[in-house]
Design an enzyme around this catalytic site. Structure first.
Site, mmCIF file in Angstrom:
data_model
loop_
_atom_site.group_PDB
_atom_site.id
_atom_site.type_symbol
_atom_site.label_atom_id
_atom_site.label_comp_id
_atom_site.label_asym_id
_atom_site.label_seq_id
_atom_site.Cartn_x
_atom_site.Cartn_y
_atom_site.Cartn_z
ATOM 1 N N ASN A 1 0.853 -1.187 0.000
ATOM 2 C CA ASN A 1 0.000 0.000 0.000
ATOM 3 C C ASN A 1 0.901 1.253 0.000
ATOM 4 O O ASN A 1 0.782 2.135 0.843
ATOM 5 C CB ASN A 1 -0.968 0.001 1.200
ATOM 6 N N LEU A 2 1.792 1.265 -0.965
ATOM 7 C CA LEU A 2 2.867 2.259 -0.974
ATOM 8 C C LEU A 2 2.343 3.672 -1.221
ATOM 9 O O LEU A 2 1.496 3.883 -2.075
ATOM 10 C CB LEU A 2 3.895 1.889 -2.041
ATOM 11 N N HIS A 40 6.737 5.740 1.622
ATOM 12 C CA HIS A 40 7.553 4.584 1.207
ATOM 13 C C HIS A 40 8.494 4.976 0.069
ATOM 14 O O HIS A 40 9.642 4.555 0.023
ATOM 15 C CB HIS A 40 6.653 3.439 0.708
ATOM 16 N N GLY A 72 11.582 4.388 8.057
ATOM 17 C CA GLY A 72 11.072 5.752 8.232
ATOM 18 C C GLY A 72 11.058 6.162 9.701
ATOM 19 O O GLY A 72 10.841 5.348 10.591
ATOM 20 N N LYS A 107 8.794 7.943 10.863
ATOM 21 C CA LYS A 107 7.380 7.969 11.254
ATOM 22 C C LYS A 107 7.117 6.902 12.328
ATOM 23 O O LYS A 107 6.431 7.159 13.314
ATOM 24 C CB LYS A 107 6.532 7.734 9.998
ATOM 25 N N GLN A 136 9.719 1.713 16.296
ATOM 26 C CA GLN A 136 10.175 0.589 15.467
ATOM 27 C C GLN A 136 11.627 0.809 15.031
ATOM 28 O O GLN A 136 12.453 -0.110 15.076
ATOM 29 C CB GLN A 136 9.269 0.454 14.239
ATOM 30 N N LEU A 138 1.998 10.799 6.561
ATOM 31 C CA LEU A 138 1.452 9.820 5.616
ATOM 32 C C LEU A 138 1.520 8.433 6.234
ATOM 33 O O LEU A 138 2.522 8.052 6.820
ATOM 34 C CB LEU A 138 2.224 9.850 4.296
ATOM 35 N N SER A 139 0.431 7.684 6.112
ATOM 36 C CA SER A 139 0.360 6.335 6.673
ATOM 37 C C SER A 139 -0.726 5.561 5.935
ATOM 38 O O SER A 139 -1.759 6.144 5.559
ATOM 39 C CB SER A 139 -0.021 6.428 8.156
ATOM 40 N N ARG A 165 -2.666 3.637 7.252
ATOM 41 C CA ARG A 165 -3.844 3.600 8.126
ATOM 42 C C ARG A 165 -4.702 4.868 8.025
ATOM 43 O O ARG A 165 -5.816 4.890 8.538
ATOM 44 C CB ARG A 165 -3.431 3.318 9.568
HETATM 45 O O1 PAF Z 1 7.141 -0.540 8.847
HETATM 46 C C1 PAF Z 1 6.622 -1.505 8.252
HETATM 47 O O2 PAF Z 1 6.065 -1.369 7.180
HETATM 48 C C2 PAF Z 1 6.663 -2.886 8.881
HETATM 49 O O3 PAF Z 1 6.551 -2.807 10.262
HETATM 50 C C3 PAF Z 1 7.925 -3.683 8.481
HETATM 51 C C4 PAF Z 1 9.197 -3.013 8.959
HETATM 52 C C5 PAF Z 1 7.965 -3.834 6.967
HETATM 53 C C6 PAF Z 1 7.859 -5.068 9.113
HETATM 54 O O4 PAF Z 1 6.718 -5.780 8.721
#
Ligand code: PAF
Length: 281
Positions: free
Chosen positions: A32-33, A37, A147, A149, A153, A184-185, A187
């Site tokens: 879902n770029l 991304h 990212g 964002k 993570q 941007l997300s 979700r």
């Molecule tokens: O950030 C993401 O899109 C996901 O958490 C990742 C790093 C691809 C792992 O599934």
């Protein structure tokens, strides 16, 4: 762009590239770029080597079944965007391919997994650590791009790489925003029209905290509480607002000079996250 679905085909091409002395630059995604991304891919292109992108909706990092099922999937558009962006290889594995018995890995315990978003989404970061470790094991990148964002993570992945002693350089790319400030997300697709109008308030509230800190305010607990109230007032259901040390997401003290202001808040069916990095001079 080559598209592969199996680890065997991925390994064959990557090994051939590595034998010719090529470096591998990896951009993992769940598809879902959007422009966020594509900024990761653009950053990857500043390195010399072959760019490998993955699209894999990782079931292990979804805490609610309906969220996994509803997660937006736009594979044909994603492929077109990556082809246009001159990515060298796209890896689109099935679940069994990533989670096969042959792909043996050791997953370290990362305490940060249980904090901040980890409190509200139990198992979420464990699922991310698991899949990223597995993807790193088969892609064997020299550089991987993430990212800012998803700031928690990003810090967890840096800790994972350090913990496992992997020779992978982690690159971070700043958050891409809509004109009105909304990060941007994928979700954001869950927001209805009225919620989409309200959504930039999350960034506005974080920006107001940033301004107060820049002006000398250091009562971080009071600032966090104030932001929680402001978000609630405009219609969010905030999970948390936190002011932390940017380096490791530990407590921010009076003299912590590199900080991050993070928040997670629900708006309707969408759980939005955002953050602002701040260097205090
Ligand atoms: O950030 C993401 O899109 C996901 O958490 C990742 C790093 C691809 C792992 O599934």
């Amino acid at each position: 762009m080559q598209t592969v679905t199996t680890v065997a085909a991925l390994r064959q091409q990557i090994t051939a590239w590595q034998e010719c002395g090529e470096k591998i630059i990896f951009v993992p995604t769940m598809g879902n770029l959007h422009a966020g991304h594509l900024a990761l891919v653009e950053h990857a292109k500043t390195f010399s080597g072959k760019i490998v992108c993955s699209i894999f909706v990782n079931a292990l990092q979804f805490d609610r079944e309906e969220d996994l099922q509803n997660y937006p999937r736009t594979l044909q558009q994603d492929i077109a965007a990556l082809e246009h962006d001159l990515v060298d290889m796209l890896f689109i594995p099935e679940h069994e391919e990533v989670y096969s018995a042959e792909n043996q890995i050791t997953v370290p315990k990362i305490p940060l997994n249980q904090q901040l978003c980890g409190i509200f989404r139990p198992g979420f970061f464990d699922g991310i650590v698991e899949v990223v470790t597995r993807l790193f094991a088969v892609v064997t990148p020299d550089t991987a791009v993430f990212g800012e964002k998803d700031y928690q993570q990003l810090v967890i992945i840096k800790q994972l790489v350090a913990e496992l002693g992997l020779p992978i350089q982690i690159e971070q790319v700043s958050t891409q925003r809509a004109k009105d400030g909304l990060a941007l997300s994928s979700r954001n697709a869950y927001l209805n029209d009225a919620e989409r109008i309200l959504a930039p308030q999350l960034y506005a509230v974080l920006s107001s905290l940033k301004k107060q800190i820049e002006e000398g305010s250091r009562d971080y607990i009071a600032l966090q509480e104030q932001a929680m109230l402001q978000l609630t007032k405009v219609g969010f259901r905030p999970d948390y607002v936190a002011i932390r040390a940017a380096e490791d997401l530990g407590e921010a003290c009076y003299d912590t000079d590199f900080i991050v202001i993070l928040a997670a808040a629900w708006l309707g069916k969408a759980r939005l996250i955002d953050n602002i990095l701040l260097q205090i001079t």
